[in-house]
Each structure stands twice: as structure tokens, then as C-alpha cells.
Design a protein around this motif. Structure first.
Motif, PDB file in Angstrom:
ATOM      1  N   GLU A 134       1.007  -1.774  -0.219  1.00 27.42           N
ATOM      2  CA  GLU A 134      -0.084   0.042   0.041  1.00 27.42           C
ATOM      3  C   GLU A 134       0.779   1.128  -0.024  1.00 27.42           C
ATOM      4  OE1 GLU A 134      -3.456   1.779   3.056  1.00 27.42           O
ATOM      5  OE2 GLU A 134      -2.275   0.277   3.103  1.00 27.42           O
ATOM      6  N   THR A 135       0.342   2.826  -0.362  1.00 32.06           N
ATOM      7  CA  THR A 135       1.371   3.537  -0.745  1.00 32.06           C
ATOM      8  C   THR A 135       0.277   4.516   0.207  1.00 32.06           C
ATOM      9  OG1 THR A 135       2.363   2.980  -2.707  1.00 32.06           O
ATOM     10  CG2 THR A 135       2.735   5.274  -2.066  1.00 32.06           C
ATOM     11  N   VAL A 136       0.807   4.972   1.246  1.00 27.24           N
ATOM     12  CA  VAL A 136      -0.122   5.919   2.279  1.00 27.24           C
ATOM     13  C   VAL A 136       0.180   7.287   1.833  1.00 27.24           C
ATOM     14  CG1 VAL A 136      -0.392   6.685   4.735  1.00 27.24           C
ATOM     15  CG2 VAL A 136       0.433   4.198   3.966  1.00 27.24           C
ATOM     16  N   PRO A 137      -0.513   8.348   1.419  1.00 24.25           N
ATOM     17  CA  PRO A 137      -0.105   9.856   1.234  1.00 24.25           C
ATOM     18  C   PRO A 137       0.104  10.481   1.844  1.00 24.25           C
ATOM     19  CG  PRO A 137      -2.997   8.939   0.520  1.00 24.25           C
ATOM     20  CD  PRO A 137      -1.882   7.849   1.388  1.00 24.25           C
ATOM     21  N   PRO A 138       0.697  11.510   1.706  1.00 29.89           N
ATOM     22  CA  PRO A 138       1.630  12.490   3.241  1.00 29.89           C
ATOM     23  C   PRO A 138       0.215  12.774   3.499  1.00 29.89           C
ATOM     24  CG  PRO A 138       2.028  13.511   1.033  1.00 29.89           C
ATOM     25  CD  PRO A 138       1.188  11.783   1.256  1.00 29.89           C
ATOM     26  N   ASP A 139      -0.976  13.566   3.026  1.00 33.09           N
ATOM     27  CA  ASP A 139      -2.092  13.837   3.896  1.00 33.09           C
ATOM     28  C   ASP A 139      -2.543  12.762   5.371  1.00 33.09           C
ATOM     29  OD1 ASP A 139      -2.323  16.516   3.126  1.00 33.09           O
ATOM     30  OD2 ASP A 139      -3.289  15.627   0.844  1.00 33.09           O
ATOM     31  N   VAL A 140      -2.250  11.684   4.723  1.00 31.60           N
ATOM     32  CA  VAL A 140      -2.709  10.843   5.640  1.00 31.60           C
ATOM     33  C   VAL A 140      -2.084  10.877   7.069  1.00 31.60           C
ATOM     34  CG1 VAL A 140      -3.354   8.502   6.844  1.00 31.60           C
ATOM     35  CG2 VAL A 140      -4.016   9.266   4.276  1.00 31.60           C
ATOM     36  N   PHE A 141       0.223  10.915   6.144  1.00 32.03           N
ATOM     37  CA  PHE A 141       0.573  10.816   7.420  1.00 32.03           C
ATOM     38  C   PHE A 141       1.683  11.379   8.430  1.00 32.03           C
ATOM     39  CE2 PHE A 141       4.761  10.378   5.801  1.00 32.03           C
ATOM     40  CZ  PHE A 141       4.465   9.931   4.400  1.00 32.03           C
ATOM     41  N   ILE A 142       1.743  12.632   7.580  1.00 31.32           N
ATOM     42  CA  ILE A 142       2.145  14.096   7.525  1.00 31.32           C
ATOM     43  C   ILE A 142       1.602  14.461   9.095  1.00 31.32           C
ATOM     44  CG2 ILE A 142       3.196  16.308   7.779  1.00 31.32           C
ATOM     45  CD1 ILE A 142       5.079  14.225   6.494  1.00 31.32           C
ATOM     46  N   PRO A 143       0.109  14.405   9.269  1.00 29.45           N
ATOM     47  CA  PRO A 143      -0.016  15.382  10.708  1.00 29.45           C
ATOM     48  C   PRO A 143      -0.779  14.081  11.893  1.00 29.45           C
ATOM     49  CG  PRO A 143      -1.851  15.352   8.247  1.00 29.45           C
ATOM     50  CD  PRO A 143      -0.725  14.249   7.801  1.00 29.45           C
ATOM     51  N   ILE A 144      -0.391  12.663  11.634  1.00 29.68           N
ATOM     52  CA  ILE A 144      -0.138  11.991  12.588  1.00 29.68           C
ATOM     53  C   ILE A 144       1.456  12.259  12.942  1.00 29.68           C
ATOM     54  CG2 ILE A 144       0.113   9.466  13.184  1.00 29.68           C
ATOM     55  CD1 ILE A 144      -2.427   8.906  11.594  1.00 29.68           C
ATOM     56  N   ALA A 145       2.609  12.934  11.989  1.00 33.03           N
ATOM     57  CA  ALA A 145       3.969  12.526  12.417  1.00 33.03           C
ATOM     58  C   ALA A 145       4.117  14.236  13.434  1.00 33.03           C
ATOM     59  CB  ALA A 145       4.684  12.396  10.982  1.00 33.03           C
ATOM     60  N   GLU A 146       3.199  14.689  12.942  1.00 32.20           N
ATOM     61  CA  GLU A 146       3.260  15.990  13.493  1.00 32.20           C
ATOM     62  C   GLU A 146       2.814  16.073  14.996  1.00 32.20           C
ATOM     63  OE1 GLU A 146       1.009  18.830  10.407  1.00 32.20           O
ATOM     64  OE2 GLU A 146       2.850  19.799  10.249  1.00 32.20           O
ATOM     65  N   GLN A 147       2.164  14.887  15.683  1.00 33.00           N
ATOM     66  CA  GLN A 147       1.625  14.858  16.666  1.00 33.00           C
ATOM     67  C   GLN A 147       3.057  14.236  17.767  1.00 33.00           C
ATOM     68  OE1 GLN A 147      -1.676  13.232  17.065  1.00 33.00           O
ATOM     69  NE2 GLN A 147      -3.228  14.919  15.419  1.00 33.00           N
ATOM     70  N   SER A 148       4.152  13.980  16.677  1.00 34.85           N
ATOM     71  CA  SER A 148       5.161  13.081  17.688  1.00 34.85           C
ATOM     72  C   SER A 148       6.391  13.893  17.495  1.00 34.85           C
ATOM     73  CB  SER A 148       4.651  11.896  17.869  1.00 34.85           C
ATOM     74  OG  SER A 148       5.499  11.271  16.671  1.00 34.85           O
TER      75      SER A 148
END
Ligand code: C2E
Ligand code: MG
Ligand code: MG
Ligand code: MG
Length: 280
Positions: A70-84
Motif C-alpha cells: 500500500e502507498t500511504v499519501p502524506p495527507d494521512v501520515f504527515i499530520p500524525i507524524a506532526e503530533q510526535s
């Protein structure tokens, strides 16, 4: 923000909140591993001169290819990464990769190209950023003036003084700064006047309904005029049709980006698609 008031969805139940939290944690753990094991990579979308189609720069766009295919788009994982703290590590990886690729581009007949890199708010509030970037660009022998850091208006609001200080430090070294998704956030004209930025990117939402959207055309025209008066480069995002391109050229918009002009490509694909900086 208005979307909360008019939102039709009801607030999450406790169970939904728990499920969301569990999903966030799972993504965070997987992302940590992704960074260690090379599952992240960059694609480069051309930024071209709207009139001639000549390559002016590229924007680095991160992708996450998971082992399950699966390829995960940045709109999905960047906001999560931003919380840590992960966003700091990811940001450093992106900058390192982008600057290494810029060094490669310079040896591939694309010496004058600018590389745009998207930044997260917490990267930009870190006072370590200017020094880190200075060291990186010196080690790789890439000129800071070819590195453009993109930030959004909302990032300016969080810690305006700190962000402004970092912006000035970066500019003093020679890096450029671009305001991404311009028109969607809350930046005031007073901020535009005082910030050391060198370009504006017209948000895709104002390009989407061209050529028929009269109001969108007026907005595009106004942003272009603003850019001309403030001596800022203007780049239109999300150009998908020849008609949109024509209207923007008509408005005097010099640079553009979008499916019509070029999809995000791996570095070698980009080099092949623009021999000597001209579209093949
Ligand atoms: P952005 O910086 O505004 O990037 C533009 C987005 O629009 C990209 O989505 C690009 O693929 C897409 N796009 C380009 N041309 C067109 C078009 O003609 N039509 C349409 N519909 N879309 C177009 P992408 O790659 O999914 O990135 C989404 C956002 O994720 C970016 O928005 C940026 O805010 C963020 N992002 C991407 N890479 C990074 C990164 O390395 N670090 C950070 N912090 N954020 C990143
Ligand atoms: Mg961007
Ligand atoms: Mg954008
Ligand atoms: Mg965006």
C-alpha cells in the motif's frame, strides 16, 4: 473555523475516539519503522514557466510505500507524524534526500533548478533548523539559493515571532521561503509585508473552477498583482487543463504546477522527462 459550525457529522463516540487513537498509534509505530527501513521516498513534481513549459523548479513530495504494497499519501501520515517527535526525524530525512538529489540534478544538465521542500510547523519553530540546513548544503555543495522551503499561512500563526526569527536566519544564509496554499489561511497583508519570503503559491482551490469561475479569476489576478508589487514569484498550483493554463497566463502568472504540466515523478523520471530543462 467555519467548517466545525456547519459540519453535519456528529462528534465521535468514545469508542470511535478510542479506535482513532489506536489507529494513530499503529501508524506512528509503523512510520517509525518506515523511516528506519527505507520505506519513505520522494517524488518530484515539475514547476514550470507557464508560457514556455520550461522547467523552473521541482517540489519534493513524500511517499510511504508500505511492505504490504500500500502507498500511504502524506495527507494521512504527515499530520500524525506532526503530533510526535517523528516529524523532526522525517523532516531531516526529507531535507537530506532532497539536497542530495539537488546535487545530482546539478550533474544532470539541470544546474539552475530550484528544489522546493514542504516543511512542518514544528520543524520551522526549531532554532536548530538554520544551522542544520547550512551544514547540509555546505557538505553537499549545493547553493542555499536553490533550496526553497515551503510553509503554509497557518504555520505562521502558531508562534509568529519564533517562525519569523527562523525565517530571517534562513534568508540570511541564502535559503528561499515560499508561502504554500496561499489564500486558504489567515495571513494578513501586514505579515506579507514584513516576512522575508520570495514566492507565493496560489492554492489549487482557486485554480479548480477556472476558466468559468469569475471570482476565482479575480482572486488569481489579485494574487498575481500582489506578487508583482511585492516582487514575489507567483506559482499557481493544480493546473489540470489547457484552459486553466491559458487563463493564468492571461493573468500574468509566470509559474505553474499541476497534472497538465507534469505529475510527480521519481528523480530519474524527471530528468528523462525534461532533457536540458525542456519538456520532451
Ligand atoms: P502541497 O505542498 O500543497 O502539495 C501539492 C499537492 O497537490 C500534492 O499532493 C500534489 O501531488 C498535488 N497536486 C499537484 N498537482 C495537482 C493537480 O493538478 N491536481 C490535483 N488534484 N492535485 C495536484 P501530495 O503529494 O499528496 O501532498 C499533499 C500534501 O502533503 C502537500 O501539499 C504537503 O502539504 C504535504 N507534504 C508532501 N510532502 C511533504 C514533506 O516532505 N514534508 C511535509 N511536512 N509535508 C509534505
Ligand atoms: Mg507544497
Ligand atoms: Mg500547496
Ligand atoms: Mg497543500
Amino acid at each position: 473555523n467555519g467548517s466545525t459550525v456547519f459540519s453535519t457529522s456528529s462528534p465521535d463516540t468514545l469508542a470511535q475516539q478510542r479506535a482513532k487513537l489506536a489507529q494513530h498509534l499503529a501508524i506512528e509505530t509503523a512510520l517509525h519503522e518506515a523511516l528506519q527501513t527505507g520505506q519513505l521516498y520522494l517524488l518530484y513534481q515539475p514547476i514550470v514557466d507557464i508560457a514556455s513549459g520550461a522547467l523552473h523548479g521541482v517540489e519534493a513530495l513524500i511517499r510511504w510505500h508500505r511492505p504490504d504494497g500500500e502507498t500511504v499519501p502524506p495527507d494521512v501520515f504527515i499530520p500524525i507524524a506532526e503530533q510526535s517527535h517523528l516529524i523532526i526525524d522525517i523532516g531531516r530525512w526529507v531535507l537530506g534526500q532532497a539536497l542530495r538529489d539537488l546535487a545530482l540534478l546539478q550533474r544532470s544538465g539541470l544546474a539552475a533548478l530550484k528544489i522546493h521542500v514542504n516543511m512542518a510547523a514544528s520543524e520551522f519553530t526549531s532554532s536548530a533548523l538554520p544551522q542544520m540546513l547550512r551544514t547540509m548544503s555546505a557538505e553537499l555543495a549545493v547553493p542555499p539559493s536553490q533550496v526553497v522551503l515551503e510553509l503554509t499561512e497557518s504555520m505562521l500563526m502558531r508562534q509568529p515571532e519564533q517562525v519569523k526569527r527562523v525565517m530571517h536566519q534562513l534568508r540570511d544564509i541564502g535559503f528561499e521561503i515560499s508561502l504554500d496554499d496561499f489564500g486558504m489561511g489567515h495571513s494578513s497583508l501586514a505579515m506579507l509585508k514584513s516576512l522575508p519570503i520570495s514566492s507565493l503559491k496560489i492554492d489549487r482551490s482557486f485554480v479548480r473552477d477556472l476558466p468559468t469561475g469569475e471570482r476565482d479569476r479575480a482572486i488569481a489576478q489579485t494574487i498575481v498583482g500582489l506578487g508583482q508589487h511585492l516582487q514575489l514569484e507567483v506559482i499557481a498550483e493544480g493546473i489540470e487543463s489547457a484552459e486553466q493554463r491559458a487563463v493564468l497566463a492571461d493573468c500574468g502568472c509566470r509559474f505553474g504546477q499541476g497534472w497538465l504540466l507534469g505529475r510527480p515523478l521519481p528523480l530519474q523520471g524527471l530528468i528523462a522527462a525534461f532533457p536540458n530543462g525542456r519538456p520532451r
